[in-house]
Design a protein around this motif. Structure first.
Motif, short mmCIF file in Angstrom:
data_model
loop_
_atom_site.label_atom_id
_atom_site.label_comp_id
_atom_site.label_asym_id
_atom_site.label_seq_id
_atom_site.Cartn_x
_atom_site.Cartn_y
_atom_site.Cartn_z
N ILE A 171 10.79 -3.07 3.73
CA ILE A 171 9.80 -3.16 2.66
C ILE A 171 10.30 -2.54 1.37
N ARG A 172 11.06 -1.43 1.51
CA ARG A 172 11.67 -0.71 0.39
C ARG A 172 10.63 -0.14 -0.58
N GLU A 198 4.40 6.56 -6.11
CA GLU A 198 4.80 5.29 -5.49
C GLU A 198 6.29 5.10 -5.75
N ILE A 199 7.06 4.96 -4.67
CA ILE A 199 8.52 5.02 -4.75
C ILE A 199 9.12 3.71 -4.28
N THR A 200 10.07 3.20 -5.05
CA THR A 200 10.83 2.02 -4.67
C THR A 200 12.20 2.47 -4.16
N LEU A 258 2.24 -2.54 6.15
CA LEU A 258 2.79 -3.84 6.53
C LEU A 258 1.72 -4.90 6.43
N GLU A 259 2.17 -6.14 6.42
CA GLU A 259 1.19 -7.23 6.50
C GLU A 259 0.45 -7.13 7.85
N VAL A 281 9.50 3.63 12.67
CA VAL A 281 9.09 2.94 11.44
C VAL A 281 10.21 2.89 10.40
N LEU A 282 11.37 3.51 10.69
CA LEU A 282 12.44 3.55 9.69
C LEU A 282 12.86 2.15 9.24
N LYS A 283 13.13 1.25 10.20
CA LYS A 283 13.58 -0.09 9.82
C LYS A 283 12.52 -0.81 9.00
N LYS A 284 11.25 -0.61 9.32
CA LYS A 284 10.19 -1.27 8.55
C LYS A 284 10.18 -0.78 7.10
#
Length: 315
Positions: free
Chosen positions: A205-206, A261-263, A166-167, A198-201
């Motif tokens: 971010i996706r 790295e997954i989107t 996260l930022e 952390v699920l919602k985060k």
């Protein structure tokens, strides 16, 4: 010797009764898994995953058509079936499944099934029930749940390292084993609890990184299990160095062997868990592969021990 320890040792031969054993194994897993529908039998050994726990949800990837109605049975064996007619003979775990949903991809389909009932044969039924009543019974864990999880974890489930950022330099790094790597389609699936802070985060971010780690780092991997909290420790307080991933710049432990790295592009509510579906384009290799950390159920460990077939145990 305490009474509980003595009772557990009498039933199992082990002084410590646990849910899972940790083993180190490469891609040469001995166990086999088969799906029977009304009119076909498929070897789905490397294409079946446990993705949710309440209810128990099994994901199966297939490039062949699977009917979306009818009967479905999943067989977990410690060796290949000699013929379609004998697949159920000496199966260690048998799950009766109900069709739930299907995610259609370009070169195959992810079929989702709910466990309707389960049967296990790792040890005799009386010992299994006595172990359940003394050591496993607790709120939300009935005997059917124990049997379904024991069946699913007859097949070793690999533990991988999850990382996202996260930022504000918040770097989340933690282990998971409810996930799927579908190499033929470049898809990744992660079953993450709704209660995970952390699920919602991640859904916002996706983006997420999944890394492969050597089994010998088990103590460090398990220590990361606390990093699901809202405020993970700063990088300089971690007991190891990290390195940034190639495109996302997320931090992963410097001892991982590879990462993807997954989107995230799809989500699906599975009950207790949210299914995150993503796409990866590159498998970044950092070091040669060594045996990775896997979980097997304690009851399967007892079966293997009795047969003299144990995998290397990671203490």
């Amino acid at each position: 010797m305490k009474l509980g320890v003595a009772f557990g040792k009498l039933l199992s031969g082990e002084s410590v009764i646990r849910d899972f054993l940790t083993i180190g194994v490469d891609d040469n897993v001995r166990e086999k898994v088969y799906l029977r529908t009304d009119d076909q039998l498929l070897d789905v050994t490397r294409n079946q995953w446990l993705l949710g726990l309440d209810p128990r949800i099994i994901g199966i990837w297939s490039e062949q058509p699977i009917p979306t109605s009818g009967s479905y049975t999943l067989y977990f064996r410690d060796d290949p079936a000699s013929s379609p007619d004998t697949v159920g003979h000496h199966a260690l775990g048998i799950l009766k499944l109900d069709y739930v949903d299907r995610l259609v991809e370009n070169n195959g389909n992810l079929f989702l099934f709910r466990v309707q009932s389960s049967t296990i044969h790792h040890i005799d039924g009386l010992r299994a029930r006595l172990l359940y009543r003394k050591f496993y019974k607790k709120p939300g864990v009935d005997f059917q749940r124990l049997k379904a999880v024991a069946a699913a974890y007859t097949y070793p489930r690999r533990v991988r390292i999850i990382s996202f950022q996260l930022e504000g330099n918040y770097n989340y790094i933690f282990p998971m084993d409810l996930l799927a790597d579908i190499k033929t389609s470049g898809r990744y699936l992660l079953g993450m609890r709704h209660s995970n802070q952390v699920l919602k985060k991640i859904m916002d971010i996706r983006k997420i990184v999944v890394a492969e780690a050597p089994a010998r780092y088990k103590p460090l991997i398990y220590s990361l299990g606390r990093n699901h909290s809202a405020a993970p420790p700063p990088l300089n307080e971690l007991p190891f160095a990290t390195l940034p991933t190639r495109n996302f710049g997320f931090q992963v432990p410097e001892w991982v062997e590879s990462y993807k790295e997954i989107t995230i592009d799809k989500t699906l509510d599975l009950g207790s868990h949210m299914l995150l579906c993503g796409q990866w384009k590159e498998d970044v290799l950092l070091k040669p592969a060594t045996p990775r950390l896997h979980h097997i159920h304690f009851l399967h460990f007892l079966y293997l021990k009795h047969k003299g077939l144990n995998y290397p145990i990671i203490p």
